[in-house]
Design an enzyme around this catalytic site. Structure first.
Site, PDB file in Angstrom:
ATOM      1  N   SER A 141       0.857  -1.199   0.000  1.00 40.61           N
ATOM      2  CA  SER A 141       0.000   0.000   0.000  1.00 40.61           C
ATOM      3  C   SER A 141       0.887   1.241   0.000  1.00 40.61           C
ATOM      4  CB  SER A 141      -0.852   0.001   1.282  1.00 40.61           C
ATOM      5  OG  SER A 141      -1.532   1.232   1.440  1.00 40.61           O
ATOM      6  N   TYR A 154      -1.671  -0.928  10.673  1.00 39.02           N
ATOM      7  CA  TYR A 154      -1.805  -1.133   9.224  1.00 39.02           C
ATOM      8  C   TYR A 154      -0.517  -0.697   8.510  1.00 39.02           C
ATOM      9  CZ  TYR A 154      -4.004  -1.113   4.577  1.00 39.02           C
ATOM     10  OH  TYR A 154      -4.318  -1.353   3.253  1.00 39.02           O
TER      11      TYR A 154
HETATM   12  N1  LIG Z   1      -8.727  -0.443  -1.301  1.00 34.41           N
HETATM   13  C1  LIG Z   1      -7.669   0.297  -1.115  1.00 34.41           C
HETATM   14  O1  LIG Z   1      -7.738   1.526  -1.168  1.00 34.41           O
HETATM   15  C2  LIG Z   1      -6.329  -0.351  -0.875  1.00 34.41           C
HETATM   16  C3  LIG Z   1      -5.187   0.446  -1.012  1.00 34.41           C
HETATM   17  C4  LIG Z   1      -3.933  -0.117  -0.821  1.00 34.41           C
HETATM   18  C5  LIG Z   1      -3.833  -1.465  -0.491  1.00 34.41           C
HETATM   19  N2  LIG Z   1      -4.961  -2.199  -0.347  1.00 34.41           N
HETATM   20  C6  LIG Z   1      -4.785  -3.612   0.010  1.00 34.41           C
HETATM   21  O2  LIG Z   1      -5.365  -4.408  -0.998  1.00 34.41           O
HETATM   22  C7  LIG Z   1      -5.782  -5.653  -0.435  1.00 34.41           C
HETATM   23  C8  LIG Z   1      -7.226  -5.908  -0.825  1.00 34.41           C
HETATM   24  O3  LIG Z   1      -8.029  -4.885  -0.276  1.00 34.41           O
HETATM   25  P1  LIG Z   1      -9.470  -4.511  -0.831  1.00 34.41           P
HETATM   26  O4  LIG Z   1      -9.555  -3.046  -0.825  1.00 34.41           O
HETATM   27  O5  LIG Z   1      -9.750  -5.266  -2.071  1.00 34.41           O
HETATM   28  O6  LIG Z   1     -10.354  -5.041   0.397  1.00 34.41           O
HETATM   29  P2  LIG Z   1     -11.642  -6.008   0.459  1.00 34.41           P
HETATM   30  O7  LIG Z   1     -12.105  -5.969   1.861  1.00 34.41           O
HETATM   31  O8  LIG Z   1     -12.586  -5.685  -0.629  1.00 34.41           O
HETATM   32  O9  LIG Z   1     -10.997  -7.430   0.148  1.00 34.41           O
HETATM   33  C9  LIG Z   1     -10.181  -8.099   1.059  1.00 34.41           C
HETATM   34  C10 LIG Z   1     -10.468  -9.579   0.927  1.00 34.41           C
HETATM   35  O10 LIG Z   1      -9.577 -10.289   1.797  1.00 34.41           O
HETATM   36  C11 LIG Z   1     -10.346 -11.294   2.458  1.00 34.41           C
HETATM   37  N3  LIG Z   1      -9.719 -11.650   3.730  1.00 34.41           N
HETATM   38  C12 LIG Z   1      -9.680 -10.928   4.875  1.00 34.41           C
HETATM   39  N4  LIG Z   1      -9.068 -11.629   5.836  1.00 34.41           N
HETATM   40  C13 LIG Z   1      -8.716 -12.819   5.281  1.00 34.41           C
HETATM   41  C14 LIG Z   1      -8.077 -13.968   5.795  1.00 34.41           C
HETATM   42  N5  LIG Z   1      -7.683 -14.042   7.072  1.00 34.41           N
HETATM   43  N6  LIG Z   1      -7.854 -15.011   4.957  1.00 34.41           N
HETATM   44  C15 LIG Z   1      -8.259 -14.956   3.658  1.00 34.41           C
HETATM   45  N7  LIG Z   1      -8.906 -13.903   3.131  1.00 34.41           N
HETATM   46  C16 LIG Z   1      -9.121 -12.847   3.944  1.00 34.41           C
HETATM   47  C17 LIG Z   1     -11.711 -10.655   2.675  1.00 34.41           C
HETATM   48  O11 LIG Z   1     -12.722 -11.598   2.971  1.00 34.41           O
HETATM   49  C18 LIG Z   1     -11.906  -9.931   1.354  1.00 34.41           C
HETATM   50  O12 LIG Z   1     -12.489 -10.783   0.397  1.00 34.41           O
HETATM   51  C19 LIG Z   1      -5.553  -5.537   1.072  1.00 34.41           C
HETATM   52  O13 LIG Z   1      -4.325  -6.162   1.406  1.00 34.41           O
HETATM   53  C20 LIG Z   1      -5.475  -4.040   1.283  1.00 34.41           C
HETATM   54  O14 LIG Z   1      -4.720  -3.721   2.431  1.00 34.41           O
HETATM   55  C21 LIG Z   1      -6.208  -1.691  -0.534  1.00 34.41           C
END
Ligand SMILES: NC(=O)c1ccc[n+]([C@@H]2O[C@H](COP(=O)([O-])OP(=O)(O)OC[C@H]3O[C@@H](n4cnc5c(N)ncnc54)[C@H](O)[C@@H]3O)[C@@H](O)[C@H]2O)c1
Length: 261
Positions: A141, A154
């Protein structure tokens, strides 16, 4: 012909948001995708959507924070497809709060899922990835490179992913395994909707986060999926140990902290 034809790729957290976008894009590019997801309903619907579109996908209910669950998922992948070419460590949670009110259980949850989960999945896949060469892509991130108030756990988890990426790349390069990270800016996904809903002034935050990106929009899962596909493919065959920033220019500029806790 797809750029990932014949490849077997595990995507953690592929039931939602960025992971779902990465999985579906990889399937369209010819990969057989394993949806390693803790949310059974979303995992199954993600699998179905890929199959309905003519792709190859298998949902395996997995908790990345539990090493025995991860080991069982990798075993199931090998039983189903015989080998593993790629691992995308995407599963994550964004739990934030002011440090003095942030309890130990929540700290452990963030670190266990976001950081230990990456290690457990890499450890379980590496013996197979080393056999024929392979790729790991870790979703970090902008929080890995920039500090945000109220996000100590985080930020630490995401910074740790970038450090781990370098270490794994050095260790596994000689075995033909490339390891890279992607650092996304703000991407419109359920994690983001959840974050927005908790803010005292969501409209202002919505506008500010758009303005924080010089390209004047938040990202889409497809923006990150395209970068992941590139790193998974042979087009990136001399790229390892690095972090690809995919953030609409967010990290390139100085801006005032605007989040209200
Ligand atoms: N959305 C953003 O702005 C953003 C920015 C930078 C990084 N990220 C990173 O991208 C990744 C995905 O985020 P997102 O925005 O798609 O979130 P999201 O909540 O839509 O998706 C996350 C997924 O991970 C799954 N998950 C959570 N805990 C888990 C576990 N213990 N085992 C297996 N699966 C698990 C959830 O059920 C969900 O399907 C994350 O690592 C997040 O930190 C997101």
């Amino acid at each position: 012909m797809g750029t990932l034809d014949g490849r077997v790729v595990i995507v953690t957290g592929a039931g939602s948001g960025i992971g779902r976008g990465i999985a579906h894009h990889a399937a369209r590019e010819g990969a057989s995708v394993v949806v390693a997801e803790v949310n059974a309903e979303n995992g199954a619907s993600s699998e179905k959507e890929m199959r309905d579109a003519g792709g190859t996908a298998t949902f395996v209910n997995t908790d990345v924070a539990d090493d025995s669950s991860v080991d069982a998922m990798v075993e199931r992948t090998l039983e189903t497809y015989g080998h593993i070419d790629g691992l995308v460590n995407n599963a994550g949670v964004d739990l934030e709060g002011e440090t003095t009110a942030f309890n130990t259980e929540t700290w452990r949850r963030v670190i266990d899922i976001n950081l230990a989960g990456v290690f457990f999945c890499a450890r379980a896949c590496l013996p197979t990835l080393r056999q024929k060469g392979g790729v790991i892509v870790n979703i970090a991130s902008v929080h890995a490179t920039h500090g945000f108030a109220g996000a100590a756990a985080y930020d630490a988890s995401k910074g740790g992913i970038v450090s781990m990426t370098r270490s794994l790349a050095i260790e596994n390069g000689p075995h033909g395994v490339r390891v890279n990270a992607i650092c996304p800016g703000y991407v419109d996904t359920p994690i983001w909707e959840h974050h927005l809903a908790q803010q005292p002034n969501p409209e202002r935050l919505e506008r500010l986060t758009r303005e924080h990106h010089p390209l004047r929009r938040r990202g889409t899962p497809k923006d990150i999926a395209q970068a992941a596909r590139f790193l998974l493919s042979d087009e990136a065959s001399w790229i390892t140990g690095t972090s690809l920033v995919v953030d609409g220019g967010m990290g390139a500029q100085f801006y005032e902290q605007s989040f209200e806790l």
